[in-house]
Motif scaffolding. Structure first.
Motif, PDB file in Angstrom:
ATOM      1  N   THR A 150      -3.426   0.413   9.214  1.00  0.00           N
ATOM      2  CA  THR A 150      -3.000   1.085   7.986  1.00  0.00           C
ATOM      3  C   THR A 150      -1.504   0.914   7.764  1.00  0.00           C
ATOM      4  O   THR A 150      -1.055   0.587   6.659  1.00  0.00           O
ATOM      5  N   LEU A 153      -0.905  -2.589   6.614  1.00  0.00           N
ATOM      6  CA  LEU A 153      -1.240  -2.784   5.197  1.00  0.00           C
ATOM      7  C   LEU A 153      -0.076  -2.391   4.307  1.00  0.00           C
ATOM      8  O   LEU A 153       0.273  -3.104   3.360  1.00  0.00           O
ATOM      9  N   ILE A 154       0.532  -1.230   4.619  1.00  0.00           N
ATOM     10  CA  ILE A 154       1.621  -0.743   3.775  1.00  0.00           C
ATOM     11  C   ILE A 154       2.886  -1.573   3.996  1.00  0.00           C
ATOM     12  O   ILE A 154       3.605  -1.910   3.050  1.00  0.00           O
ATOM     13  N   PHE A 155       3.138  -1.942   5.259  1.00  0.00           N
ATOM     14  CA  PHE A 155       4.343  -2.731   5.546  1.00  0.00           C
ATOM     15  C   PHE A 155       4.262  -4.129   4.942  1.00  0.00           C
ATOM     16  O   PHE A 155       5.285  -4.711   4.596  1.00  0.00           O
TER      17      PHE A 155
END
Lengths: 294, 291
Positions: A150, A153-155
């Protein structure tokens, strides 16, 4: 001279037996009730997860088929040529695999160092004050509860595709997981050296440097090595979300149905993980042996 | 001369650092050979780390830029908001699906792995070939991450949570098999010997000698894996194998940040609740003992 064991008089043994029977019966009832609840939960879960035995039975043949498709045709006479053809991309795959290992390594080291510093603030015995302890504990909890993928994904959105977001995600997750373990180790140390240092006027930093660190360093290293094993597996799938490593090749081959290549890459991953597990186990055993002799 | 003696006497009674250093110089220096070894080893690790940073393209500027963007993303995440009631229900349904997958998968894996754990334990199966083969088989299964298993099972049974369940069963089967066999090997052999000595069969010695010893340990491990599987199943949806992960990936890929943070919050609360319940259960079953 054999001595026979005298049996208890009937009224006494009858009482004991009834108590025994009642205890056993109660235990059996509890077990029965517990099993019913578990079975009920299993059925509910099976319903929620759309478990479908029919689908499983009708499609199961595809599972061995999948592995069959992964194995190339290797003849006895042309064995070496066939294997060489199977591993046509060996150089490329090994490069991606080393990238995976590097991601795991840098992530683990960064996370372990961060966890090392945060652990003392989060520990019960060495905390500076209660609010910094509370804050660090919640922060570590957050770091280890959110799965590393998760974070990745954001990074990937903020840092762009490539190994860097993978490293960062692993480092943050490692900080959370190791920070908790480290602070528990610090809580379990022998406090006498620390008290001695405190009594002779050592600062907080000196207490930790000379009182705590010598006691915990080997345990810290051992847990970091374990975490490295976990992170190698984690790094192998970081590529699924575009965060570098061999995972991006794997998902590409799966999506394009290059079964034989999937098989070859999987074997590389499995062998690497086995070698890493074996190596870290050896190092840990050596460290434990050093600990007990010194 | 007198002063010097006096100083030495004081040093004897109130040893200062310099005095101690002079008196026990060997202790302060340490083993020179070990020192060189340690510094070479640490130097190598450090060099590898620096090379790694260079390789992944680390620069301070990039870090600042990235975290700047990350700050914008976090800002866009506030406040967590599902968008509509309909979305909220979908996400909660996803969480329930995730929990179901984790629960069913863990139990199935444990049940399937139990006989295999006995097979891989040295004190049950004395045939070293069987024992060795079982161990390596488990190693191979464990070497593949749950997400990769999910990818394979999606190819077999199609998209959906069922593929995720099968992925959890497969990957946990490897982990459970190893842990169970270690627990069985660590069991005390005296009860077994007692049962054999009083005429019990091989099966009875396992049932009454080993199972009561290992059962609490195994249950503790199953609970622990259920906890960790709730985390794993939240991301398994990334490859299309069901659960909340599907929605998480979708909202991130379409930059719906407020919904993303709502889902993350939902996951955090679920995991916290499961951790709480399972730690209570663990204490009830095996007492306050580390797994």
């Amino acid at each position: 001279m054999a001595t026979a064991i005298q049996p208890l008089p009937h009224d006494q043994s009858a009482h004991l037996q009834s108590v025994y029977a009642a205890t056993v019966a109660q235990k059996r009832r509890q077990l029965f009730l517990g099993s019913i609840i578990v079975v009920l939960l299993i059925f509910l879960a099976a319903f929620g997860a759309e478990v479908d035995p029919h689908k499983f039975v009708t499609n199961f043949w595809k599972f061995p088929r999948y592995f069959y498709d992964m194995t190339p045709h290797i003849g006895v006479t042309t064995f070496f040529d066939d294997v060489a053809e199977w591993y046509w991309g060996l150089g490329k795959w090994l490069r991606y695999m080393s990238e995976t290992l590097l991601i795991a390594y840098v992530g683990t080291v960064t996370g372990a160092v961060a966890a090392f510093f945060l652990a003392f603030f989060a520990s019960g015995s060495m905390a500076v004050n209660s609010w910094s302890q509370f804050l660090t504990r919640r922060l570590l909890e957050f770091f280890r509860t959110v799965p590393d993928v998760t974070f990745a994904l954001i990074f990937v959105v903020s840092f762009g595709l490539g190994p860097f977001p993978g490293v960062l995600a692993l480092a943050i997750h490692t900080t959370g997981a190791l920070g908790k373990l480290f602070s528990e180790i610090v809580d379990n140390i022998d406090m006498k050296p620390v008290e001695g240092l405190r009594a002779s006027g050592a600062t907080w930093f000196q207490q930790i440097r000379f009182g705590v660190v010598p006691q915990v360093l080997s345990n810290f290293t051992s847990y970091s090595l374990l975490r490295f094993e976990v992170n190698v597996r984690g790094a192998s799938v970081m590529g699924f979300v575009g965060a570098g490593g061999i995972g991006q090749l794997l998902i590409e081959y799966v999506r394009k149905f290059y079964y034989v290549d999937v098989g070859a890459v999987l074997i590389i991953i499995i062998l690497t993980v086995m070698v890493i597990d074996y190596g870290t186990e050896k190092i840990r055993h050596r460290m434990i042996a050093m600990d007990t002799t010194s | 001369m007198k002063r010097h003696l006096q100083k030495a006497a004081i040093g004897e009674r109130f040893p200062d650092l310099e005095h101690m250093r002079r008196k026990h110089s060997a202790l302060f220096q340490g083993d020179p050979k070990q020192r060189v070894q340690t510094s070479i080893f640490v130097g190598f690790l450090l060099a590898l780390y620096i090379f790694g940073l260079y390789y992944i393209g680390f620069t301070p500027l990039m870090l600042i830029n990235g975290f700047g963007k990350f700050g914008i993303v976090v800002g866009a995440m506030m406040p967590p908001d599902p968008g509509s009631w309909e979305n909220a229900f979908t996400f909660i349904k996803g969480v329930i699906e995730t929990l179901s997958m984790a629960f069913f998968g863990t139990i199935c894996a444990a049940v399937l792995a139990l006989p295999f754990g006995f097979l891989a334990a040295r004190n049950i199966v004395s045939n070293s070939f069987v024992h060795y083969a079982a161990r390596r088989f488990l190693d191979i299964i464990r070497g593949i991450d749950t997400l990769i298993w999910a990818l394979i099972w999606v190819g077999v049974v199609g998209l959906g949570p069922f593929a995720g369940v099968l992925a959890i069963i497969t990957s946990d089967f490897g982990a459970f098999g190893k842990l169970f066999s270690e627990a069985i090997e660590a069991a005390d052999q005296k009860p077994v010997e007692g049962i054999v000595a009083s005429g019990g069969s091989r099966l009875e010695s396992i049932r009454f000698g080993i199972v009561p010893q290992i059962l609490p340990v195994l249950l503790g491990q199953v609970l622990y894996f259920f906890e960790s599987n709730t985390r794993t199943t939240t991301i398994i949806g990334i490859v299309g194998a069901g659960g909340i992960g599907l929605y998480l990936t979708e909202t991130i890929r379409t930059y719906l940040w407020e919904e993303t943070s709502f889902i993350i919050l939902l996951i955090l609360m679920t995991v916290a609740a499961i951790d709480w319940i399972s730690s209570r259960l663990r204490v009830a079953i095996i007492g306050a003992r580390p797994v």
